[in-house]
Design an enzyme around this catalytic site. Structure first.
Site, short mmCIF file in Angstrom:
data_model
loop_
_atom_site.label_atom_id
_atom_site.label_comp_id
_atom_site.label_asym_id
_atom_site.label_seq_id
_atom_site.Cartn_x
_atom_site.Cartn_y
_atom_site.Cartn_z
N SER A 249 0.54 -1.06 0.00
CA SER A 249 0.06 0.06 0.21
C SER A 249 0.98 1.18 0.10
CB SER A 249 -0.91 0.25 1.31
OG SER A 249 -0.13 0.66 2.16
N LYS A 250 0.08 2.08 -0.40
CA LYS A 250 0.63 3.78 -0.26
C LYS A 250 1.23 4.18 1.11
CE LYS A 250 -0.73 8.12 -2.13
NZ LYS A 250 -1.82 8.61 -3.03
N ARG A 251 0.37 3.50 2.08
CA ARG A 251 0.70 3.63 3.29
C ARG A 251 2.07 3.45 3.78
NH1 ARG A 251 -2.99 1.02 7.21
NH2 ARG A 251 -1.37 0.86 8.95
N GLY A 253 4.54 3.15 1.54
CA GLY A 253 5.49 3.44 0.74
C GLY A 253 6.07 2.65 -0.06
#
Ligand code: GLU
Length: 480
Positions: A249-251, A253
């Site tokens: 996920s984007k979270r 990175g």
């Protein structure tokens, strides 16, 4: 048989998730393998989430990844527009048709009323309240300009079924599905409606997308059936995980294509790696070019279990791509890293590339690997002491003193020629070759660890610079 047509339908979020890129790649490969067409469609109906420049990220990603769409906003194939916000009238027209044939209905319920709904087990579900409005009442309220949405009319009984090429037979009781909104109060369609209308009007034969749509697909099929349209074939893909519990996920990175490029991965290697995340080739070879992927890709190699993103493996694959490069090819991709390193402009870049090709996994390692070349200066001579190789400061001095005149006479200043000269020197002195090469490497680099051995680095430095460094080191040793 109809020509195979697949599509990639990203929402412009300003960010290309590795999972989306894999979906895109598989849709592309599937079409190309079948000699068909690959279509790009921009799904920008969520006006609240629009991000400036986000469509450019999509084009840039496809281009870098080597994925070439046949039709899209910039390449008309006659079934456009390919941007959903430009298709508003089309959706309204089809939604009205669906209302006429009983597959959908107008809903005027206010937020306040919807908030009061309670469903079984606490799950709120729309109660079909507006389905019972008479035609006259609907018309009157529309005429009065009352805000409305259009909802899908899902039968209360029965089961909706289809076969997915990856997940097999899927059956969802209609009672478990909700009358979702198809047209929002701003007149824009939801994904639930737009995907059906667009895939049909764009003649999409195979819908390839993430498995989050697996259980909504029966709802979409009800609309295909209501319109009397042929359903496409579905290929849903499992998620890509960071580990057994967490999705990439984007979270964390760790999910953005452009971030990996910035870390120094080659786009070909990323694409090759993600092709293997959920698909296995028949043969053992894992390093596969786009052309090979196009030839080999097939649904039978797809897995329905989630795959784990293994960055060390992608690094390994990246190193394999680097090893296959010529020095000048490597220089082209390494140039920005050379230019930001301390050796900027000081060395022949192709020669630097020769040194780095066998020793680099990702390009961002480059500055750290070569900065030593620009840092030559005073150092502690105890660095020459090497117990295991039986090298003392005195031996190092002696060896280097003897090597200096040979190197001064050396006419061909190449790795191979220098290796030959120094090997016979070691033989003549009856010492191990390491007892010559190690002191020399230290003498011309002043660095304990370097990529490459003495002669490779000497070739890179050139004769003049190598000898100047050697003389300086000898002066340190002689004055000790
Ligand atoms: N816009 C949707 C998404 O980005 C597309 C899903 C689909 O391929 O149908 O998830």
């Amino acid at each position: 048989m109809d020509e195979v047509r697949t599509r990639f339908a990203p929402s412009p979020t300003g960010f290309m998730h590795i999972g989306n890129l894999r979906t895109c790649l598989y849709a592309y490969l599937y079409a190309k393998k079948a000699g068909g067409k690959f279509i790009l469609r921009i799904e920008d109906t969520d006006q609240g989430r629009l991000v400036e420049g986000a469509v450019d990220v999509i084009y840039r990603t496809l281009e870098k990844a080597g994925i070439d769409h046949d039709e899209g906003p910039d390449k008309d194939g006659g079934v456009g527009p390919y941007v959903q916000s430009e298709r508003k009238d089309i959706y309204i027209e089809y939604a009205k048709r669906l209302v006429e044939i009983g597959g959908a209905y107008y809903c005027f319920c206010t937020k306040e009323r919807l908030d009061t709904l309670t469903g079984e087990g606490g799950i709120k579900k729309y109660d079909k309240h507006c389905l019972n409005l008479s035609k006259d009442e609907v018309n009157a309220r529309l005429q009065a300009g009352e805000p409305y949405v259009i909802r899908q009319n899902i039968p209360l009984e029965g089961v909706s079924e289809y076969d997915d090429l990856v997940y097999g037979h899927i059956a969802v009781p209609n009672a478990d599905m909700e009358d979702n909104i198809l047209i929002k109060s701003d007149g824009m369609p939801t994904y639930n409606f737009a995907n059906v209308v667009d895939d049909h009007l764009m003649n999409i034969t195979h819908v390839i997308r993430g498995m989050e749509y697996l259980s909504s697909t029966p709802k979409y099929n009800l609309m295909y059936d209501a319109f009397g349209w042929e359903r496409p074939t579905y290929i849903h893909l499992p998620p890509i995980m960071k580990d057994a519990q967490r999705k990439l996920s984007k979270r964390y990175g760790d999910a953005n294509f452009e971030d990996f490029l910035a870390k120094g991965y080659l786009p070909e290697a990323i694409v090759n790696y993600i092709a293997l995340l959920g698909w296995s080739p028949k043969g053992n070879e894992e390093k596969l070019s786009m052309e090979q992927l196009k030839e080999q890709f097939g649904v039978d190699g797809l897995s329905k279990s989630p795959s784990i993103f293994d960055e060390p493996k992608m690094r390994w694959l990246n190193a394999e791509y680097i090893k296959a490069m010529t020095p000048s090819e490597f220089t082209q991709v390494a140039l920005p890293y050379y230019e930001q390193s301390e050796v900027k402009g000081k060395f022949d870049y192709d020669k630097l590339s020769k040194l780095l090709i066998p020793r680099t996994e990702i390009l961002s390692e480059i500055p750290d690997k070569i900065n030593f070349l620009a840092r030559f200066g005073s150092y502690d001579i105890s660095m020459y002491e090497h117990k295991k190789m039986k090298i003392t400061v005195a031996l190092a001095k002696d060896i280097l003193q003897g090597a200096l005149p040979l190197l001064q006479q050396q006419s061909e200043w190449s790795d191979e020629a220098l290796k030959a000269t120094l090997s016979s020197y070691a033989e003549a002195r009856a010492v191990k070759s390491g007892q010559v090469f190690l002191p020399l490497r230290l003498a011309i680099t002043a660095a304990a660890v370097t990529p490459g051995g003495a002669t490779e680095i000497a070739e890179l430095l050139g004769k003049e610079e190598s000898l100047a460094r050697l003389k300086y080191s000898l002066s340190l040793l002689e004055n000790a």
